[in-house]
Design a protein around this motif. Structure first.
Motif: not given
Length: 448
Positions: A16-22, A68-71
């Motif tokens: 899955s694409p990890n377009n992360e948000i902190i 999309k949990t990696g977000t």
């Protein structure tokens, strides 16, 4: 958990694409906003308080929750989903509360950032302390911890800040942190969920300097953030009185957590049509002009876990933008004071008939309310359904939950009220000595 299940989860997360948000919670208010937000989205993704996925990996609906949990989560080497969250305060007590909660056993110490007790700014209300003196001494340690979280991201989208703009830490230190992160990560999207002081809900003992703090904070947030979602505790309190006799601060926090999970749902789940699937796409769609980046929110219906609703009240009225903005508003605006520039309607439901009804109302909305929209944007209403794998964990409260993100000139009423309060105190130069004593120049007040 079996090794097969672990391998399957690792495979889903890797593909899955990890377009992360902190997410960064700043000050007492911000820390508890992050707390309620993450508890909410952990429930939505079926992640328990130990960071383990408790859904059925053989179910298509449940495995979709992991896509999309990696977000918002890091899947670590111990097969746990760790919130991409950082708790920051110049007062050690709120941070220690988070350390002693389930977050403390789930997350590393670098996610909890506070100075030693001898530097504590507990109860401080002076914006200059958080922004200049004490805050300036602490900012480098805070940035080091944030960098550690950034380093484990593959494709950082940006940051979500949660805080109050009226306090010394949330406003003063919060605006300093945003400035520093804008310099260090110029390509990241900086999204701000901020609570503003309310004419119905504030501590009157502190109201004399709240206007100073808020105006100073807003001036810097306007220059350094990309999106600002404005919330008003008083507006939420008034709405919750429709379903609770005596709403408490815990009820307000629970509802704020619901609002934040709804706004970010399109980052975490597929939507139909596919819109607002990232911070950058939401920013592009909502921000018609660079300085029109403060947005109002409404969430319908008002609800509480103490008193579940069996059906969505006033469904026919949800197609009326004025009704939604007034009766379900959580920003404290007056719709008649401006025009709507962009309206995004997020619909969460497992009831197809409710969704069909909602879509029909949206199709009629622009015609019925054409005078309430600016004429220079041809398509300024966007509605979308969040497809959360049938895991609408609020179905017990209402068959349909609608969240509106509104770019409107009506939000000027929030700032006009604060500027009037600011001018009233500043005219007499009242309380300025507290700020000057921390190194501030009077020109900063005039510029703000």
């Amino acid at each position: 958990m079996s090794s097969t299940d672990t391998d399957q989860q690792s495979s889903i997360c890797a593909s899955s694409p990890n377009n992360e948000i902190i997410t960064v919670g700043i000050g007492h208010c911000g820390i508890f906003m992050v707390n309620d937000f993450y508890q909410r989205i952990m429930d939505e993704h079926k992640i328990n308080r130990e960071g383990a996925f408790v859904g059925n990996l053989r179910s298509t609906n449940d495995t979709a929750l992991l896509n999309k949990t990696g977000t918002h989560f890091e899947f670590n080497k111990h097969n746990r989903y760790i919130p991409r969250a950082i708790f920051v305060d110049l007062d050690v007590e709120p941070v220690n509360k988070m350390r002693s909660s389930f977050f403390g056993s789930l997350m590393d110490t670098e996610h909890f950032v506070s100075p030693g007790s001898h530097h504590s700014l507990a109860g401080s209300l002076i914006w200059a302390q958080g922004h200049y003196t004490d805050g300036a001494e602490f900012i480098d340690d805070c940035l080091d911890n944030i960098r550690s979280s950034v380093e484990i991201c593959d494709h950082l989208q940006g940051f979500q800040f949660m805080h109050s703009v009226a306090g010394g830490v949330g406003g003063g230190f919060g605006s300093l942190l945003v400035m520093k992160l804008r310099e260090e990560y110029p390509d990241a999207i900086l999204s701000d969920f901020c609570t503003y002081p309310s004419p119905w809900f504030h501590d009157e003992r502190n109201s004399n300097i709240v206007a100073y703090n808020t105006v100073l904070s807003t001036h810097l947030m306007l220059e350094n953030t990309d999106m600002n979602f404005v919330m008003d505790n008083g507006a939420i309190l008034k709405g919750l009185r429709a379903c609770l006799d005596k709403p408490t601060m815990q009820d307000i926090n629970w509802f704020i957590g619901l609002a934040l999970s709804n706004v970010t749902a399109s980052f975490r789940f597929p939507t139909e049509p596919a819109v607002n699937c990232s911070l950058r796409k939401m920013h592009t769609a909502l921000t018609a002009l660079p300085r029109l980046n403060f947005f109002a929110l409404s969430v319908a219906p008002f609800m509480s876990p103490k008193r579940p609703l069996n059906q969505l009240s006033d469904t026919p009225q949800l197609g009326d933008i004025k009704t939604c903005m007034t009766e379900y508003d959580i920003t404290g605006i007056r719709p008649e004071d401006g025009k709507c520039i962009n309206l995004h309607i997020n619909c969460r439901t497992g009831d197809q008939s409710a969704l069909d009804n909602m879509n029909e109302q949206v199709s009629q909305m622009l015609q019925r309310n054409s005078d309430d929209f600016v004429a220079w944007i041809p398509s300024n209403i966007q509605s979308y359904h969040v497809e959360d794998g049938g895991n609408l964990c609020y179905a017990q409260f209402a068959p349909l939950i609608q969240t509106q993100i509104i770019s409107t000139t009506s939000i000027k009423t929030v700032f006009q009220r604060l500027c009037a309060a600011f001018a009233k105190v500043y005219r007499r130069k009242a309380y300025l000595h507290w700020y000057k004593g921390e190194g501030m120049d009077e020109m900063e007040f005039q510029e703000a």
